[in-house]
Structures are given as structure tokens and as C-alpha cells.
Design a protein around this motif. Sequence first.
Motif, mmCIF file in Angstrom:
data_model
loop_
_atom_site.group_PDB
_atom_site.id
_atom_site.type_symbol
_atom_site.label_atom_id
_atom_site.label_comp_id
_atom_site.label_asym_id
_atom_site.label_seq_id
_atom_site.Cartn_x
_atom_site.Cartn_y
_atom_site.Cartn_z
ATOM 1 N N ALA A 37 -13.999 -8.063 -13.170
ATOM 2 C CA ALA A 37 -13.706 -9.448 -14.617
ATOM 3 C C ALA A 37 -13.309 -8.004 -15.064
ATOM 4 C CB ALA A 37 -15.054 -8.728 -14.815
ATOM 5 N N GLY A 38 -13.657 -6.916 -15.153
ATOM 6 C CA GLY A 38 -12.374 -6.439 -16.964
ATOM 7 C C GLY A 38 -11.067 -6.474 -15.887
ATOM 8 N N ILE A 39 -10.661 -5.810 -14.067
ATOM 9 C CA ILE A 39 -9.207 -5.918 -13.889
ATOM 10 C C ILE A 39 -9.153 -7.384 -14.084
ATOM 11 C CG2 ILE A 39 -8.193 -6.362 -11.646
ATOM 12 C CD1 ILE A 39 -8.848 -3.820 -12.429
ATOM 13 N N ASN A 40 -9.161 -8.283 -13.595
ATOM 14 C CA ASN A 40 -8.962 -9.756 -13.996
ATOM 15 C C ASN A 40 -8.753 -10.316 -15.216
ATOM 16 O OD1 ASN A 40 -10.013 -9.387 -11.550
ATOM 17 N ND2 ASN A 40 -11.654 -11.521 -11.679
ATOM 18 N N ILE A 41 -8.709 -9.653 -15.988
ATOM 19 C CA ILE A 41 -8.667 -10.006 -17.572
ATOM 20 C C ILE A 41 -7.524 -9.090 -18.458
ATOM 21 C CG2 ILE A 41 -9.724 -9.319 -20.080
ATOM 22 C CD1 ILE A 41 -12.540 -9.392 -19.041
ATOM 23 N N LEU A 42 -7.829 -7.986 -17.634
ATOM 24 C CA LEU A 42 -6.567 -7.175 -17.670
ATOM 25 C C LEU A 42 -5.001 -7.636 -17.305
ATOM 26 C CD1 LEU A 42 -7.596 -3.289 -17.337
ATOM 27 C CD2 LEU A 42 -6.895 -3.932 -19.807
ATOM 28 N N LYS A 43 -5.659 -8.235 -16.234
ATOM 29 C CA LYS A 43 -4.186 -9.205 -15.194
ATOM 30 C C LYS A 43 -3.499 -9.287 -16.059
ATOM 31 C CE LYS A 43 -2.122 -8.826 -11.262
ATOM 32 N NZ LYS A 43 -0.871 -8.200 -11.404
ATOM 33 N N LYS A 44 -4.186 -10.223 -17.412
ATOM 34 C CA LYS A 44 -3.085 -11.581 -17.830
ATOM 35 C C LYS A 44 -2.469 -10.652 -19.028
ATOM 36 C CE LYS A 44 -5.940 -14.949 -16.702
ATOM 37 N NZ LYS A 44 -6.529 -15.572 -17.361
ATOM 38 N N PHE A 45 -2.507 -9.628 -19.404
ATOM 39 C CA PHE A 45 -2.294 -8.780 -20.311
ATOM 40 C C PHE A 45 -0.745 -8.149 -19.724
ATOM 41 C CE2 PHE A 45 -6.441 -9.045 -22.050
ATOM 42 C CZ PHE A 45 -6.069 -8.605 -23.198
ATOM 43 N N THR A 46 -0.478 -8.014 -18.550
ATOM 44 C CA THR A 46 0.428 -7.357 -18.164
ATOM 45 C C THR A 46 1.822 -8.387 -17.340
ATOM 46 O OG1 THR A 46 1.769 -5.729 -16.640
ATOM 47 C CG2 THR A 46 -0.851 -6.432 -15.838
ATOM 48 N N SER A 47 3.270 -8.239 -16.934
ATOM 49 C CA SER A 47 3.877 -9.212 -16.107
ATOM 50 C C SER A 47 3.321 -8.336 -14.969
ATOM 51 C CB SER A 47 5.185 -9.546 -16.531
ATOM 52 O OG SER A 47 5.494 -8.103 -17.309
ATOM 53 N N GLY A 48 3.564 -7.480 -15.093
ATOM 54 C CA GLY A 48 3.427 -6.322 -13.836
ATOM 55 C C GLY A 48 2.206 -6.080 -12.989
ATOM 56 N N LYS A 49 2.456 -5.382 -12.287
ATOM 57 C CA LYS A 49 1.353 -4.651 -11.378
ATOM 58 C C LYS A 49 -0.378 -4.076 -12.194
ATOM 59 C CE LYS A 49 3.557 -4.534 -7.552
ATOM 60 N NZ LYS A 49 4.176 -3.946 -6.538
ATOM 61 N N ILE A 50 -1.746 -4.124 -11.830
ATOM 62 C CA ILE A 50 -2.636 -2.496 -12.252
ATOM 63 C C ILE A 50 -2.201 -1.993 -11.158
ATOM 64 C CG2 ILE A 50 -4.702 -2.716 -12.724
ATOM 65 C CD1 ILE A 50 -4.553 -5.607 -14.176
ATOM 66 N N HIS A 51 -1.894 -0.544 -10.850
ATOM 67 C CA HIS A 51 -2.625 -0.150 -9.851
ATOM 68 C C HIS A 51 -3.798 0.715 -10.039
ATOM 69 C CE1 HIS A 51 1.720 0.438 -9.332
ATOM 70 N NE2 HIS A 51 1.904 0.119 -10.792
ATOM 71 N N LYS A 96 -12.955 -3.152 -2.716
ATOM 72 C CA LYS A 96 -13.003 -3.906 -2.220
ATOM 73 C C LYS A 96 -12.078 -4.976 -3.927
ATOM 74 C CE LYS A 96 -15.583 -4.575 1.053
ATOM 75 N NZ LYS A 96 -17.616 -3.993 1.004
ATOM 76 N N THR A 97 -11.572 -4.003 -4.797
ATOM 77 C CA THR A 97 -11.203 -4.772 -6.050
ATOM 78 C C THR A 97 -10.055 -5.034 -5.864
ATOM 79 O OG1 THR A 97 -11.731 -2.220 -6.907
ATOM 80 C CG2 THR A 97 -10.499 -3.988 -8.011
ATOM 81 N N GLU A 98 -9.747 -6.491 -6.292
ATOM 82 C CA GLU A 98 -8.893 -7.471 -5.714
ATOM 83 C C GLU A 98 -8.157 -7.705 -7.257
ATOM 84 O OE1 GLU A 98 -10.675 -11.589 -4.965
ATOM 85 O OE2 GLU A 98 -11.329 -10.544 -3.799
ATOM 86 N N ASN A 99 -6.575 -7.819 -6.785
ATOM 87 C CA ASN A 99 -5.556 -8.253 -8.487
ATOM 88 C C ASN A 99 -5.100 -7.376 -8.754
ATOM 89 O OD1 ASN A 99 -5.195 -10.955 -9.243
ATOM 90 N ND2 ASN A 99 -7.171 -11.351 -9.865
ATOM 91 N N VAL A 100 -5.838 -5.500 -8.207
ATOM 92 C CA VAL A 100 -4.826 -4.365 -7.898
ATOM 93 C C VAL A 100 -3.485 -4.412 -7.028
ATOM 94 C CG1 VAL A 100 -6.256 -3.949 -9.679
ATOM 95 C CG2 VAL A 100 -6.574 -3.922 -6.765
ATOM 96 N N GLN A 101 -2.358 -3.304 -7.136
ATOM 97 C CA GLN A 101 -2.115 -2.673 -5.796
ATOM 98 C C GLN A 101 -3.536 -1.056 -6.125
ATOM 99 O OE1 GLN A 101 1.982 -1.961 -6.315
ATOM 100 N NE2 GLN A 101 1.690 0.634 -4.973
ATOM 101 N N HIS A 102 -3.630 -1.158 -5.002
ATOM 102 C CA HIS A 102 -4.149 -0.247 -4.824
ATOM 103 C C HIS A 102 -3.369 1.652 -4.155
ATOM 104 C CE1 HIS A 102 -8.209 -1.699 -4.707
ATOM 105 N NE2 HIS A 102 -7.787 -2.245 -3.851
ATOM 106 N N ASN A 103 -2.968 2.073 -4.933
ATOM 107 C CA ASN A 103 -2.633 3.603 -4.291
ATOM 108 C C ASN A 103 -3.166 4.626 -3.573
ATOM 109 O OD1 ASN A 103 0.009 1.859 -5.070
ATOM 110 N ND2 ASN A 103 -0.651 2.454 -6.931
ATOM 111 N N LYS A 104 -2.903 5.823 -3.041
ATOM 112 C CA LYS A 104 -4.189 6.131 -3.036
ATOM 113 C C LYS A 104 -3.255 7.951 -2.906
ATOM 114 C CE LYS A 104 -6.760 5.211 1.100
ATOM 115 N NZ LYS A 104 -6.204 3.314 1.218
#
Lengths: 455, 396
Positions: free
Chosen positions: A181-195, A210-218
Motif C-alpha cells: 500500500a505504501g508503494i502504491n501511495i508513493l507511486k503517485k508522487f513521482t513520474s519516474g520509477k520506484i526502485h 512480490k512487491t508490485e509497482n517497483v523496479q527490482h534491483n539487486k
Amino acid sequence: MSQTIKLNKGFNINLAGKAENKISETEQPETFALKPAEFNHLTMAKMLVNEGDSVKAGTPIFFEKTMEDVLFCSPVSGEIAEIKRGEKRKVMEIRILADKEIEFEKSTSHSSSDITNLDRAQLQSIMIKGGVWPNIIQRPYGCVANPEDTPKAIFISAFDSHPLAPDYGFAFEGCEQQFQAGINILKKFTSGKIHLNTDLNAEIPQLFAKTENVQHNKISGSHPAGNVGVQIHHIDPINKGDIIWTVSAQGVIEIGRLLLDGIYDTSRLVAITGSQVENPSYVKTYAGACLNKLVAGNVKEGDNRFVSGNVLTGEGVGEDGYMGFYHQQITIIPEGKYEELFGWITPSTKKLSFHKAFGLLSYIGGGKKEFVLDTNQHGEHRNFVMTGAFEQVLPMDVLPNYLFKAILAEDYDDMEALGIYELVEEDVALCEFIDVSKHNLQEILREGIQLIKHG
Amino acid sequence: MKFLQNKFDSIKHHFEKGGKWEKFHPIYEGHRTIFFAPDLVTGKKGAQIKDGNDLKRMMFTVIIAMIPCLIFGMWNVGHQHYIATGVEASLLDKFIIGALRTVPIIIVSYGAGLLTEFTFCVIRQHPVEEGFLVSGLLIPLVMPPTIPLWQVGMATIFAVIIGKEVFGGTGMNILNVALLARAFLYFAYPSQISGDVWTYLGDATPVDGFSGATILAYGAEAAANNTEMSQLVAGHWAAGMFDFWNMFIGIIPGSIGETSTLMCLIGAFILIATGVGSWKIIVSVFIGAFAMGSLFNLTGGNSFLQMPAHYHLVIGGLAFGAVFMATDPVSAAHTELGKWIYGFLIGVLTVLIRVVNPAYPEGIMLAILFMNVFAPLIDFYVVEANKKRRLKRATV
């Protein structure tokens, strides 16, 4: 498009006293505190309550003159016990005597689908009133984000590589829904990606896998691989004029909770760590807790230093001190106020050192060995002499020696050109640890950031 | 230990603010911290723990790395003395006579240097810094065994004041302090630091045909008169002295500590293994010298130019300079790329000065001092490149 970053530079500090993955039952602390000074660049906290007022968890306590919208709220319910002021009546600490049962200020709770339908302005207003906004940190400067900005990206580090850091998989177990839910909220604040950056060499906790709406980096490598600043440098570096936001995993969860449950809930698992702890484990409490009850009966005899946070970036607050707003770890180590006969040359396998100068044999025994370190500085302050060492523990294309000298010389152009926008204190904490000339490099960097920000 | 601590504690009040020797506090502190690592603890904010290394330990590591050169040098001073005077002597005899020559030079160097250092600590009220621990031993090692002691003292004082203290002490100097001491003598008292000064004879008379010439002197002579250098070397009074391996081991006349390439390499190993000296600088000095030597071999001209390039690595003070002088972190280049360039150019310049300018047969000293001056310029361009990368990233 996920990225994999392999870092060769850095240094792991392996200390004794890692928290076991279990929760110890402790009494809740009687008092909690907010410390305005720990929010960088907060120059003047304006109080909204007086001593003796009753508050709930989520009741606004103060705001900052330059960002009037953002409210700093009480983590617990109870009574304002004391407002400690320093020079020029600057507010240093607001102590709250906590109720046995915490009462929350209630706002509207939303379902996951409601959240997706809210727009940025609505979310923003809920967040800045609800107390969770200070969880959003802005780069450059490492200060609380300005709600009027739109960052080019948001970064979340899903692991902590500091000494004895809490295990995120354990500390945030069961928080999947709030985190998403936090990720989905933050997503509204940026035109770019959430990493969302995880440790390549460890199992990825359920929570993040399993988090969605983000770019997973290792990310792989020694500390500071877990520092979000290092990750930003390699994934989407900050240039002049860029703004990036960073949020801790705990921060994302608190944002999620506020919207889902309608309450400002800062409850968290805190890792009690360090060689002076009898049984290192986790305890459950709220932000700004007083240390004494949390560690009661669990501390070894001796002159100890009680650190809120980790040993590289934390603050020695004392046994009756309070945890930092952003901290999720307490470290207790022995004080080192003693003279050592010929201590500057006697060989030792117990003094941890990044260097291998004569007699420093800590590397014998391999990387798994655990060290008991105290607060002794092992030498006096000197001018910068050694070169080429800082670069080996800072996995960024930055020349730390030159940057520090630019700061000391107050050369604004050079500070900017040498990359001060990319750094906050924690990124140079290892440099500070290994410095043979014993400079307080984090303090120097903070001064530089202040100069660049405020002129 | 307790006894010593009590002793220090009992006189401490004199040196504290308001005490009768308040001004001498840095000296009190300097001595106490030699016996005891201080009881300083980390600050409340920031790193709560610190690395076990400090400047004292780092500098002392360099001293340890110099010990093989020092011991061998003492023996070699004695050895050269006895073969020049044609006397058979035991290893111990050689060592003793070498030590009798060398130890007073070391004492004068440390004595004069520390006195200067302490004076400045009191005037400037800055702590006693460790830099001179290393310079104090480097200076004797680059002196000829015949050097008058008063010259050692004067050169040391000059180097510490002009080379270091006027800039603000350890960490602030532009030139290598020990080399500055040598350069001072070289230009102020050339007759005591060039020519026939490399073999200590004392009152003894040398054997027939003895000459104190070094191979660099033969080279310069051959270049000047356009004769065959190999003939000059072959005509040397002690047969086989200037064979490659003999020079590598260092059984030749020269400055006290710098004749043996082998001992310098042991020192290099210690410095590199402990991470105290930059391997990039050491390696690149050798590469630079070899490259320049090879280039001269190709161009030819006179017999000194044609001396095989690998000879350049074992003669004169090249190895000693590369390992102990060029790696001085303060006066060398500070950036990693800069260190490669800095070291390489030292090697190139050393051979260039040696071969082309017969007035200065020992090239390494001037090459390092010259590159000390240029190191900030090299760094400047490396730092600019870093800034440009950052700017470029912003505009892409």
C-alpha cells in the motif's frame, strides 16, 4: 527492467552481538521523545502543544517554520511531560509520558482499491497531517522532503548492511500488505520509477519479493552496498537540479498503515545488539522510545555506551536517552576510555582494522570472525596524510579527500563539482571509521551540506 | 605501567591551562602518547568505533620497512672500508665500524629534527606529529658515510623548517622532507656529497689503485669524453664490483642505506603488504626508468646511453627513492591515476638526468623533488576529469 549492481569496494564490520531472530517481551518504556534536531535542516521547531497537554498517537506536536504544512506527530498517547529547550530557546527534546494503552487519532481508513483512486493532492494532505511525511527524505541534502517537489525517482533499500543491522525479513514479517500500500501511495508522487533494491547474495524476504509497482534491483557487495545513496549513484545518479526521494522500509510501512488503518502507527521491531547485550534479540516498541526499559536486565556489567542506531552512524544517547525517529536498532558496546601501554604499536588480532599496517592482524581468521570493539579512538587527530584509502570503502566515482578539503575550504563550486549532492553522512561513515587521521568526516560533510543548502 | 601513568599524572598539572609550563603542553602530550595510546573516545554522534590504525602505527611501519636497508647499509659501510684499505675483517668488524659511522648521523638527524619540531609545536601549539619519525631515519640513509655531522644537523633543520613547518606541519608539505635535506647539502656543500665521498676510509690509507668512483661517475665520465664505459668499469680497482648482481645486492659504495636494491625490495614488500606504500608508485617508477633506459638503448649516442636498461634499476638510489621517497603520501600525487603518472615520470626523469646531464649524476633525488612540485598539477587534471564526468552525466 531490473538492474544488477556488483560493488567491489567496501568493508564489512563484523561485530559480536547480532540479534537473534526472536522477539523478547519487555515492559514498554514510560516515556517517548521527539528530537527536532535529528531532522536535518530543521532550524526552528514551532510547538503546537504545551507541557501538561494530553495527546494521542498522531496528535501534531510541532511543525517547522520553513515547511509549515508538514506536521511532526506524537508516536504514542499520553501527556507532554517536558519540553527541553537549549540555547536561544531552541526545542531540543519533547518528552511524552506514555499511556499504558496507546490511543490513536483516527482518520478515515481506506481499502487497497480506495488508495488507487485517490490522487496525489489527497494523499499528500492525509500524509502531512497524519505524521508520516517526515519518513520521506530528499536527496540532495538528506532532509525531510518538500511536499511541493516531484522527485525523478524514489529509492528504497530493502536491506541494511551496517554492523549488526536488523534483518529486514524478520523485522517486517507480515507487513506485506502495508508495504505494498505504501508503494502504491508513493507511486503517485513521482513520474519516474520506484526502485526497490535487494541484496543479491541473500534470500529476498517474502515482503519484498512480490512487491508490485517497483523496479527490482539487486546489489551485491560489502557495506555500504545497503546504503541507498550508493544504490542511487549506480542506478540513477543525482545531478545538479535533480531531486530523488528515499524512504526506509519502515517508513513505507507506516505510510501504508496510515492509509489502510487510518492511524499513525510507528510500532516497530527494534534490534537490541552489541557485545554488551546478554541476549541480543528484538523488542517491539514505538518511535522515540526511551532505551532503559527496552534493555533492562539485558546489559552486561561495565562502562557501556548506549547507541541509538548502529555503530557507524548512530548516536550515543545514554541508557536513559531516546531512540532516533529513523532508528530501528540499539547497540550497546563498551566505552574505551583507557590508556594502553604502547597501544599504538603492539600487535593485535582483536583490533579491527581495514588497514594492514604493522601489528594490525585482524584479517587473520577470515571474514567470519566477530569482533568486540569499544569506543576508543585509537590515536589522536592529525592532518590528512594517507591517500587512496577512502576510495576503497566508498563505491562511488567520488574523490572523498578532495571533497572534504573543498568543504573545509568552503569552496562552493568545488563541493558541487565533486559530488556533494550525491552524499549524506552515512555514505562517508566507513571513511570516518578507517581514517588514520581520525577526522569526524560525517560532521564535516554535514557542514558542507549546510553550507551548500543555506549558503 | 601504573607507575609510569602516575609519573605522567603527577606532572600533568604543570602543563595544563594555567600551569607553569602550559606552553609546553604539546611536548608533554607527545611524550605521553609514545608510552600510552591515548584514552580518547569517539564523539556522541557519528562513528562510535574507530579503526585500530593511526598515524603513529603507519609511520612506524615505514621505519620497520627501512630496517633491512639500515642494517645492510651499516655492514656495507664497513665492508667498503675494509676492501678499500685492503684489510681482511670479520662480519662483526665490518658491522661495528659501519655502525660507528652511521649511528652518530642518525642521532644528529633525529636530535636536530625533533628539536626543531618541538620548537614549532610550542610556538604554534600544534601536537607533535609523527611525520619526522620517518624523515629522521630517511635522512641518514641518503647521506654518504663521510658526511660531517654538523652538515647533517644543518640540513635537517633546514628541511624541517623550510620543507614542512612553514607550510603547516605534517600533511601540508609540498616537498619530501628527507630529499630536501639532501638537496640542500648538494647545492650548499657539493664537495661533501659528491665525488670521492662514498667510501669511508677514516685515517687508513687505501689500497693501490683505489678510486671512490661509482658506476654513475664512470657513466658520466664516459659520456663526457666519449669513451667506452665498459672499459672504465672493467678497469675498476676492485674486480667485479659493478657486476649486475653485485650491484643488485648492493655491495658497492654509495649512500649509507640506498646501495642495495634487494633490501629496498624487501622494504617494498613490507610497504605493499601492509598497504602503507602505494604499489602503483613503486612499480611505475621502475617501469618509467626501464622504459627511458630502453629508449636510450635504441637511440644510442654514447656508451652511457647504451648501458643496458636494466642496469638503471639497480644503480644509484633509484630503488631506494622509488620505495621510500616517491611513496611519501603527502608529497606524492593523491589520486590513484595520478600515482601512475607521477611514478612513471619519476622513473623517466631519473634516467634522463643521470644520462644526459652529467653535472647531476644522481638523478632520482632531483626527479622526485621535481615531480613533488608537479604532483598537484597531475592531480588537478585527474580531479577535473572526475568533475567533467559528473557534468557530462547531467547533460546526457
